[in-house]
Design a protein around this motif. Structure first.
Motif, PDB file in Angstrom:
ATOM      1  N   VAL A   1       0.828  -1.203   0.000  1.00 34.58           N
ATOM      2  CA  VAL A   1       0.000   0.000   0.000  1.00 34.58           C
ATOM      3  C   VAL A   1       0.865   1.257   0.000  1.00 34.58           C
ATOM      4  O   VAL A   1       0.607   2.197  -0.743  1.00 34.58           O
ATOM      5  CB  VAL A   1      -0.964  -0.004   1.209  1.00 34.58           C
ATOM      6  N   SER A   2       1.920   1.260   0.802  1.00 34.85           N
ATOM      7  CA  SER A   2       2.787   2.448   0.896  1.00 34.85           C
ATOM      8  C   SER A   2       3.766   2.558  -0.268  1.00 34.85           C
ATOM      9  O   SER A   2       4.308   3.628  -0.525  1.00 34.85           O
ATOM     10  CB  SER A   2       3.574   2.426   2.210  1.00 34.85           C
ATOM     11  N   GLY A   3       4.003   1.448  -0.976  1.00 34.63           N
ATOM     12  CA  GLY A   3       4.988   1.451  -2.054  1.00 34.63           C
ATOM     13  C   GLY A   3       6.410   1.526  -1.539  1.00 34.63           C
ATOM     14  O   GLY A   3       7.322   1.929  -2.253  1.00 34.63           O
ATOM     15  N   LYS A   4       6.616   1.093  -0.290  1.00 31.82           N
ATOM     16  CA  LYS A   4       7.944   1.157   0.321  1.00 31.82           C
ATOM     17  C   LYS A   4       8.425  -0.244   0.647  1.00 31.82           C
ATOM     18  O   LYS A   4       8.083  -0.813   1.670  1.00 31.82           O
ATOM     19  CB  LYS A   4       7.900   2.025   1.571  1.00 31.82           C
ATOM     20  N   GLY A   5       9.216  -0.767  -0.263  1.00 30.58           N
ATOM     21  CA  GLY A   5       9.777  -2.085  -0.070  1.00 30.58           C
ATOM     22  C   GLY A   5      11.180  -2.100  -0.632  1.00 30.58           C
ATOM     23  O   GLY A   5      11.669  -1.107  -1.163  1.00 30.58           O
ATOM     24  N   THR A   6      11.827  -3.216  -0.502  1.00 32.21           N
ATOM     25  CA  THR A   6      13.142  -3.392  -1.110  1.00 32.21           C
ATOM     26  C   THR A   6      12.917  -3.538  -2.609  1.00 32.21           C
ATOM     27  O   THR A   6      12.095  -4.351  -3.038  1.00 32.21           O
ATOM     28  CB  THR A   6      13.819  -4.644  -0.536  1.00 32.21           C
ATOM     29  N   SER A   7      13.607  -2.722  -3.409  1.00 28.55           N
ATOM     30  CA  SER A   7      13.317  -2.753  -4.839  1.00 28.55           C
ATOM     31  C   SER A   7      14.578  -2.723  -5.683  1.00 28.55           C
ATOM     32  O   SER A   7      15.672  -2.449  -5.196  1.00 28.55           O
ATOM     33  CB  SER A   7      12.403  -1.592  -5.226  1.00 28.55           C
ATOM     34  N   THR A   8      14.380  -3.030  -6.948  1.00 28.35           N
ATOM     35  CA  THR A   8      15.469  -3.080  -7.920  1.00 28.35           C
ATOM     36  C   THR A   8      15.212  -2.027  -8.993  1.00 28.35           C
ATOM     37  O   THR A   8      14.083  -1.537  -9.131  1.00 28.35           O
ATOM     38  CB  THR A   8      15.532  -4.468  -8.572  1.00 28.35           C
TER      39      THR A   8
END
Length: 135
Positions: free
Chosen positions: A50-57
């Motif tokens: 929902v927040s769009g805050k995760g570990t990303s590439t």
């Protein structure tokens, strides 16, 4: 107030097995305490999604039918193996689509988000496979 009391009475009758009137509708139940909370829990996405805050590439770009898209991958911080999101974003801001993958108890549950076209859904599933090669 009268309508709410009627709904609660019908719900109680249904649950108690002594229904004397027509059973409530699904919508009636979803407006009552207990059912409303259980329903909301069923449709709630993980907070990191929902927040769009995760570990990303870094995203990759691709073109399909003359339209440009960004393809990204994100996962739950400190739990990437169990919770992942593949995401396609139209670069013209016209839409976004996702594939949420959650592993629990040795089972994989995948949920498509945003009603993608078959081509976009294939891109999402291919990205999941690419990011999760077989052992």
């Amino acid at each position: 107030m009268k309508q709410r009391l009627t709904v609660l009475t019908l719900a109680c009758s249904l649950l108690c097995g002594t229904a004397t009137a027509a059973p409530p509708t699904t919508q009636d139940l979803l407006e009552t305490s207990g059912f409303k909370e259980a329903y909301k829990a069923m449709i709630t996405l993980p907070a990191w999604v929902v927040s769009g805050k995760g570990t990303s590439t870094p995203v990759e770009y691709f073109t399909q039918n003359g339209k440009k898209y960004a393809l990204g991958h994100m996962c739950k911080p400190h739990d990437c193996a169990a919770q992942q999101l593949e995401l396609v974003l139209a670069t013209d801001h016209s839409g976004s689509w996702g594939l949420l993958s959650i592993k629990a108890n040795n089972a994989l549950k995948q949920t498509i988000l945003g009603s993608p076209s078959p081509e976009i859904e294939k891109a999402l599933r291919d990205a999941y496979t690419k990011n999760n090669p077989p052992d």
